[in-house]
Design an enzyme around this catalytic site. Sequence first.
Site, PDB file in Angstrom:
ATOM      1  N   TRP A 141     -57.169   2.794  16.240  1.00  0.00           N
ATOM      2  CA  TRP A 141     -55.790   3.583  15.327  1.00  0.00           C
ATOM      3  C   TRP A 141     -55.589   2.327  14.786  1.00  0.00           C
ATOM      4  O   TRP A 141     -55.102   1.339  13.332  1.00  0.00           O
ATOM      5  CB  TRP A 141     -55.133   5.132  15.554  1.00  0.00           C
ATOM      6  CG  TRP A 141     -53.580   4.366  14.709  1.00  0.00           C
ATOM      7  CD1 TRP A 141     -54.122   5.285  13.004  1.00  0.00           C
ATOM      8  CD2 TRP A 141     -52.626   3.978  14.560  1.00  0.00           C
ATOM      9  NE1 TRP A 141     -52.659   4.917  12.487  1.00  0.00           N
ATOM     10  CE2 TRP A 141     -51.831   4.601  13.125  1.00  0.00           C
ATOM     11  CE3 TRP A 141     -51.654   2.800  15.205  1.00  0.00           C
ATOM     12  CZ2 TRP A 141     -50.822   4.223  13.105  1.00  0.00           C
ATOM     13  CZ3 TRP A 141     -50.805   2.563  15.603  1.00  0.00           C
ATOM     14  CH2 TRP A 141     -50.050   3.090  13.459  1.00  0.00           C
ATOM     15  N   GLY A 160     -58.035   9.424  11.255  1.00  0.00           N
ATOM     16  CA  GLY A 160     -56.988   9.314  12.488  1.00  0.00           C
ATOM     17  C   GLY A 160     -55.200  10.120  12.202  1.00  0.00           C
ATOM     18  O   GLY A 160     -54.238  10.051  13.034  1.00  0.00           O
ATOM     19  N   ASP A 161     -55.150   9.314  10.944  1.00  0.00           N
ATOM     20  CA  ASP A 161     -53.319   9.111  10.827  1.00  0.00           C
ATOM     21  C   ASP A 161     -53.159  10.204  10.848  1.00  0.00           C
ATOM     22  O   ASP A 161     -53.474  11.155   9.103  1.00  0.00           O
ATOM     23  CB  ASP A 161     -53.463   7.963   9.697  1.00  0.00           C
ATOM     24  CG  ASP A 161     -52.623   7.572   9.440  1.00  0.00           C
ATOM     25  OD1 ASP A 161     -51.713   6.665  10.648  1.00  0.00           O
ATOM     26  OD2 ASP A 161     -51.448   8.133   8.712  1.00  0.00           O
ATOM     27  N   LEU A 162     -52.285  10.345  10.507  1.00  0.00           N
ATOM     28  CA  LEU A 162     -51.309  12.078  10.812  1.00  0.00           C
ATOM     29  C   LEU A 162     -50.783  11.853   8.685  1.00  0.00           C
ATOM     30  O   LEU A 162     -51.341  12.748   8.043  1.00  0.00           O
ATOM     31  CB  LEU A 162     -49.855  12.221  11.538  1.00  0.00           C
ATOM     32  CG  LEU A 162     -49.900  13.065  11.101  1.00  0.00           C
ATOM     33  CD1 LEU A 162     -50.413  14.877  11.207  1.00  0.00           C
ATOM     34  CD2 LEU A 162     -48.254  13.566  11.999  1.00  0.00           C
ATOM     35  N   TRP A 202     -50.015   7.543   1.257  1.00  0.00           N
ATOM     36  CA  TRP A 202     -48.901   7.152   2.361  1.00  0.00           C
ATOM     37  C   TRP A 202     -48.232   7.084   1.395  1.00  0.00           C
ATOM     38  O   TRP A 202     -46.465   7.898   1.569  1.00  0.00           O
ATOM     39  CB  TRP A 202     -48.774   5.777   2.777  1.00  0.00           C
ATOM     40  CG  TRP A 202     -49.085   6.215   4.491  1.00  0.00           C
ATOM     41  CD1 TRP A 202     -49.831   6.584   5.752  1.00  0.00           C
ATOM     42  CD2 TRP A 202     -50.335   5.313   4.981  1.00  0.00           C
ATOM     43  NE1 TRP A 202     -50.530   6.350   6.304  1.00  0.00           N
ATOM     44  CE2 TRP A 202     -50.935   5.462   5.852  1.00  0.00           C
ATOM     45  CE3 TRP A 202     -51.004   3.868   3.809  1.00  0.00           C
ATOM     46  CZ2 TRP A 202     -51.543   4.918   6.610  1.00  0.00           C
ATOM     47  CZ3 TRP A 202     -52.304   2.834   5.415  1.00  0.00           C
ATOM     48  CH2 TRP A 202     -52.232   3.491   5.580  1.00  0.00           C
TER      49      TRP A 202
END
Length: 218
Positions: A141, A160-162, A202
């Site tokens: 990450w 994998g980034d929430l 984001w």
Amino acid sequence: MYRHAQRHFKKTDPILYKASLEHDIPDITRSKNVFRDLVRAIVNQQLSGKAADTIFGRIEAALKKRRVASRSGRTSFTPERILSLSPKQIRACGLSKAKVKAIHSLARASSKGEIDLVKIHLLDDAAIVETLTRERGIGPWTAEMIMMFSLGRKDIFSKGDLGLQKGIMQLYGLAGMPTNRLMDKLSRTWSPYRTYAARILWRVADQIKVRPKGKSRA
């Protein structure tokens, strides 16, 4: 470059394209100090933005004091400058022992030439991930974030980034977090501008946090 990305999204993903019209994403550029960015990435791990900013600010202040004491006009954020601070001094900035070890280990490797952060941008994506993840405290990450924000790579996506998962869930009206299969499918349509897609997502995820209470999503 963002306009090129938007035109691509218009053809391949109308939902993401519509979201892109609501956000002015800056063009992707390459950082002048990848070492500094990596140290900041290590600091940021598992911390809120405010807490991480405070700790990183203390490190910069400690380095600035060392520069003044040595009467050097050189930039303060270098591997050599970090190594001039003892582990105890860095720990006093608010870092865990594990993060202090990771930062010192990275500084030693960079100072000895075991890792070349000045020329790392010349490597391909897979080689960058392999090179960075050999270092203590740097996982996939972190390597992906460095490629996106420091090395100017425009086609990186971090499954994998929430925050990205939440952005996809919100934008596409999912009942739960997206599966890896769905993220792979979507990201293929965004290529070769996946980094821009990530930045839009984001922004979408951030909007979830600030939505006024009691208002309908309709």
